[in-house]
Design an enzyme around this catalytic site. Structure first.
Site, PDB file in Angstrom:
ATOM      1  N   GLU A 310       0.844  -1.207   0.000  1.00  0.00           N
ATOM      2  CA  GLU A 310       0.000   0.000   0.000  1.00  0.00           C
ATOM      3  C   GLU A 310       0.879   1.257   0.000  1.00  0.00           C
ATOM      4  O   GLU A 310       0.619   2.232   0.709  1.00  0.00           O
ATOM      5  CB  GLU A 310      -0.915   0.017   1.221  1.00  0.00           C
ATOM      6  CG  GLU A 310      -1.704  -1.268   1.387  1.00  0.00           C
ATOM      7  CD  GLU A 310      -2.689  -1.243   2.551  1.00  0.00           C
ATOM      8  OE1 GLU A 310      -3.871  -1.486   2.303  1.00  0.00           O
ATOM      9  OE2 GLU A 310      -2.262  -0.971   3.682  1.00  0.00           O
ATOM     10  N   CYS A 402     -11.022   0.802   7.348  1.00  0.00           N
ATOM     11  CA  CYS A 402     -10.520   2.137   7.678  1.00  0.00           C
ATOM     12  C   CYS A 402     -11.158   3.222   6.827  1.00  0.00           C
ATOM     13  O   CYS A 402     -11.401   4.335   7.292  1.00  0.00           O
ATOM     14  CB  CYS A 402      -9.008   2.166   7.507  1.00  0.00           C
ATOM     15  SG  CYS A 402      -8.420   1.456   5.954  1.00  0.00           S
TER      16      CYS A 402
HETATM   17 ZN   LIG Z   1      -8.456   3.048   4.312  1.00  0.00          ZN
END
Ligand SMILES: [Zn+2]
Length: 642
Positions: A310, A402
Site C-alpha cells: 500500500e 478504515c
Molecule cells: Zn483506508
C-alpha cells in the site's frame, strides 16, 4: 485541570498555535448551504452514518470492546485495529452533530461510548485486541500492533465529541489513556514509536483541547524516535521505509513507504511544527511535499500507487489499472495539506486539497453513501472483483474498514476546510454555496453569503451580509487550474487588490450589501502527464474546473478500450440534472478503432504505416468521482490520442 469547551470547529484548532499564519474558524462559522457538498453531507447524515453503525455492529467491533470489558480471552473478531473503526465513526458522528444537532445520532454515539468506557483498564490502557486476543502482550509489537494508532483515533474522537457536545465523558477516557501513555513512554521511561503513525497528530490536538503540555511533548518524543530502524523490518514488506523508519524526520526528503502511514505522519509533524516552530521539521515537510507533487502524485490527487505494501512507488511509478490510491491516503493528504496551508498561507496546499477532495476522496464513496472503494484505480476493465480490495464495485464495508468512517468524518467536517481568518481578515479556500460568519478582531464580526454552483460553474458571488466599521482583507484562492480569473466589487474593477501566494487579497471597508463577484472560467481542458510516467504516455485526460473526468462504458457508443480522443476537436460542457445525482458532462470527439484484425492475437508482427481502420465517434465524459454507480463498468481517465 478542568477542560473548557473552546467552541472550536472541526478536527483542527490552531486558535492559539504560535506558527499558524491563518487560524481555523470556530464552530458554526461556516455552513454549507447547497450544491454538491450539501448533498454529500445530507447523505452522510441520513445514510452513511447509520449504515456505518450497523456495519460496526455486524463486524463485531462493539462486541470486541464488550469482551474486553469482561476480560474475556476468546471471541475477538477482525483485524488488530478494530477499535479504531469505532473511534473514527464516533469522530465522524460528532463532527456531524456539531454541524447539525440531532437526538438520534447523539443516542448512537452514547451507545458506542457505552461499549468503550468499561473496556478501559484501571491503569488507563484501552485496546480490545490486546485485552482479549493477546493478553499479556501489551506494548511489545510497535511495528504491527496498532495500539498507538488506535489510541490516536480515540483521542481524535474524544476531542470531536467534546467540541460538539461539551461532554467530558469520552474525553476523560482519552485523557486516562493519554496519561497512561505519558506514564509509560518518554525520555527517562520506555522508548516508543508507532508502526502506524496517527497518534502524533491526535496527541497535538488533545494538547490543543486540554492545554496539557505533556501530550505535545509525547508527540515530539514519538517523532524523534523514528528513522533509526528501531521498529525493525516490516514482517511482510521488509524495509524500514515501509514504516517511515529509514531516516530521521528532520533529514527526510521523500515520501516513502505505506502511504497512509506516511501522510498521517506528515500531518502530525506539521502539527508539532505549528506548536513548537522547529524549523527543521517544516523544511523536511517542504522537501517531502515537493517530492510527492512532482513525482508521486496521480492527476486525481490519489497517492500510494502500489498494491504491494500500500506504498508510494518509485518516482513516476503511477500505473492506472493497478493504482492503489487508498481512499484513506487521499484523506491523509488533505489532512497534511490543510496543516501546511495553516502554516504557510500558500494556495498550492489548498489547490491540492481541492483536487484530492473532488477526485480521490469523493470517488471512494457511492452516491447513496452506503458503498465504499478501498482502492481507487484510474482505469478498470469492468471485470468484477479481479483484485484484492480492488475491482469496479464499491462494497458496503471492508474487512479492513478504515476507509468508510474516514470518508464520513471528512464529509461531516467539510465546512472546516472552507475558510480561515487572521488578524486582518478572512480567507476563502474552497468554493460553493455557503454562509460564513467570523470575528475579525479589530474589524469586529462579519458575515458573508456565497452563492455559487461550483464546481459546475465558476461564477462565485459573495454578498456581504454584515459589514464592519473599518477595513479588513478578504482573500480568495485563485485555483491553479484557472486562467483568466476576474473579480469585481459592486460591478467595478478592482484597484486595491493584490495577488500573493495564489490568493487575491482585497482590502476595504466592506459594507453590508457589498457584492464581490469572482469568475473562474471552467473551459474543459486536456492535460498530459510527464513523459516518464509509463501509463499516461501518448494519452490525455479531460479536466474541467477542479474535476477530473473519465469515460465510463455506460456512456459510450463503442467498447471503451477501442476509443481514442481527437485533441483538436472542441470539448463542450452540459449540465445533466438527471444523470448521477446531477453532473456536468463533457463531450468530445474521437475514434472507434476497428480491432477485428486482432481476433485471436495478443501480439503480431509490427507493420509500420498500417494503422487499424477507425471511424469517428462522440465521447461523453463524466466526473471520475461519479463512476461505478451504474453497476460494474469499464472506466478510463487517460485516453489515447487519435
Ligand atoms: Zn483506508
Amino acid at each position: 485541570m478542568t477542560t473548557t469547551p473552546r467552541r472550536a470547529a472541526g478536527p483542527v484548532d490552531v486558535t492559539a498555535s504560535p506558527q499558524a499564519r491563518w487560524r481555523t474558524l470556530p464552530a458554526g462559522a461556516v455552513a454549507i448551504k447547497g450544491g454538491i457538498w450539501a448533498k454529500r453531507q445530507a447523505v452522510n447524515r441520513a445514510s452513511a452514518l447509520p449504515h456505518g453503525f450497523r456495519m460496526l455492529e455486524q463486524a463485531g467491533n462493539f462486541e470486541n470492546l464488550k469482551l474486553a470489558a469482561q476480560d474475556a480471552t476468546e471471541g475477538y473478531r477482525g483485524p488488530v485495529f478494530m477499535d479504531s473503526d469505532v473511534y473514527k465513526w464516533i469522530e465522524a458522528a460528532a463532527l456531524e452533530l456539531a454541524r447539525q444537532p440531532g437526538a438520534d445520532l447523539e443516542a448512537l454515539i452514547e451507545r458506542a461510548i457505552d461499549a468503550i468506557e468499561p473496556a478501559q483498564k484501571p491503569d488507563g490502557y484501552l485496546n480490545s485486541y490486546y485485552t482479549v486476543a493477546e493478553p499479556g502482550r501489551r506494548w511489545i509489537d510497535f511495528g504491527h500492533g496498532h495500539e498507538l494508532y488506535c489510541a490516536g483515533h480515540l483521542f481524535q474522537a474524544a476531542v470531536a465529541h467534546h467540541r460538539a457536545t461539551g461532554s467530558d465523558r469520552l474525553l476523560n477516557v482519552a485523557r486516562r489513556f493519554a496519561d497512561h501513555l505519558d506514564a509509560t513512554f518518554g525520555p527517562s521511561k520506555r522508548k516508543a514509536t508507532p508502526g502506524h503513525p496517527e497518534v502524533e497528530t491526535a496527541l497535538v490536538e488533545l494538547y490543543r483541547q486540554t492545554g496539557e503540555r505533556r501530550y505535545l511533548d509525547l508527540a515530539g518524543f514519538l517523532l524523534d524516535n523514528r528513522g533509526y530502524g528501531w521498529l525493525g523490518p516490516s514482517r511482510r514488506y521488509g524495509a524500514s521505509a515501509y514504516f517511515q523508519d529509514r531516516v530521521p524526520i528532520r533529514e527526510s526528503s521523500e515520501v516513502e513507504g505505506h502511504a497512509v502511514r506516511a501522510l498521517y505522519l506528515t500531518a502530525g509533524v506539521a502539527d508539532v511544527y505549528l506548536e513548537t516552530g522547529d524549523q527543521a521539521l517544516l523544511d523536511a515537510l517542504q522537501r517531502q511535499f515537493t517530492d510527492m507533487v512532482s513525482r508521486k502524485l496521480y492527476i486525481t490527487g490519489g497517492v500510494g500507487s502500489r498494491h504491494l505494501a500500500e506504498a508510494f512507488g518509485k518516482p513516476y511509478e503511477l500505473p492506472n489499472e493497478l493504482a492503489y490510491c487508498e481512499t484513506c491516503a487521499a484523506i491523509a493528504s488533505i489532512m497534511w495539506c490543510w496543516r501546511m496551508l495553516l502554516v504557510t498561507g500558500e494556495a498550492r496546499f489548498a489547490d491540492l486539497a481541492e483536487r484530492t477532495l473532488y477526485n480521490a476522496v469523493l470517488s471512494g464513496v457511492s452516491l447513496d453513501g452506503e458503498r465504499y472503494f478501498y482502492v481507487n484505480p484510474l482505469a478498470d476493465n469492468g471485470e468484477p472483483e479481479h483484485l484484492h480490495r480492488g475491482g469496479p464495485s464499491r462494497k458496503p464495508w471492508h474487512n479492513v474498514a478504515c476507509c468508510p468512517p474516514n470518508v464520513m468524518r471528512l464529509v461531516a467536517s467539510l465546512g472546516h476546510y472552507a475558510a480561515t481568518r487572521d488578524a486582518g481578515g478572512l480567507q476563502i479556500h474552497q468554493y460553493g454555496a455557503a454562509r460564513i460568519a467570523a470575528e475579525l478582531g479589530v474589524a469586529g464580526s462579519v458575515a458573508l453569503r456565497i452563492e455559487s454552483d461550483y464546481p459546475w460553474d465558476g461564477h462565485v458571488r459573495i454578498v456581504v451580509e454584515e459589514g464592519s466599521a473599518g477595513p479588513w482583507t478578504l482573500s480568495l484562492r485563485i485555483p491553479s487550474w484557472c486562467e483568466d480569473a476576474a473579480a469585481h466589487v459592486n460591478g467595478q474593477d478592482l484597484d486595491e487588490a493584490t495577488v500573493a501566494d495564489g490568493y487575491l487579497h482585497i482590502e476595504r471597508t466592506w459594507a453590508g450589501g457589498d457584492v464581490l463577484e469572482l469568475d473562474l472560467p471552467m473551459t474543459p481542458r486536456l492535460t498530459e502527464g510527464h513523459p516518464w510516467i509509463e501509463s499516461t504516455r501518448g494519452c490525455v485526460a479531460i479536466e474541467r474546473g477542479p474535476l477530473v473526468y473519465c469515460l465510463e462504458q455506460a456512456d459510450q457508443q463503442a467498447p471503451l478500450y477501442d476509443l481514442e480522443i481527437d485533441p483538436s476537436a472542441p470539448l463542450t460542457a452540459s449540465w445533466q440534472p438527471d444523470l448521477l445525482d446531477g453532473v456536468t458532462v463533457v463531450r468530445g470527439r474521437g475514434y472507434r478503432i476497428d480491432r477485428s484484425a486482432w481476433e485471436g492475437l495478443l501480439y503480431r508482427p509490427f507493420a509500420a504505416g498500417a494503422p487499424s481502420p477507425k471511424r469517428p465517434v462522440d465521447l461523453t465524459a463524466i466526473p471520475v468521482y461519479a463512476w461505478a454507480n451504474r453497476g460494474p463498468n469499464a472506466m478510463k481517465i487517460w485516453l489515447p490520442l487519435g
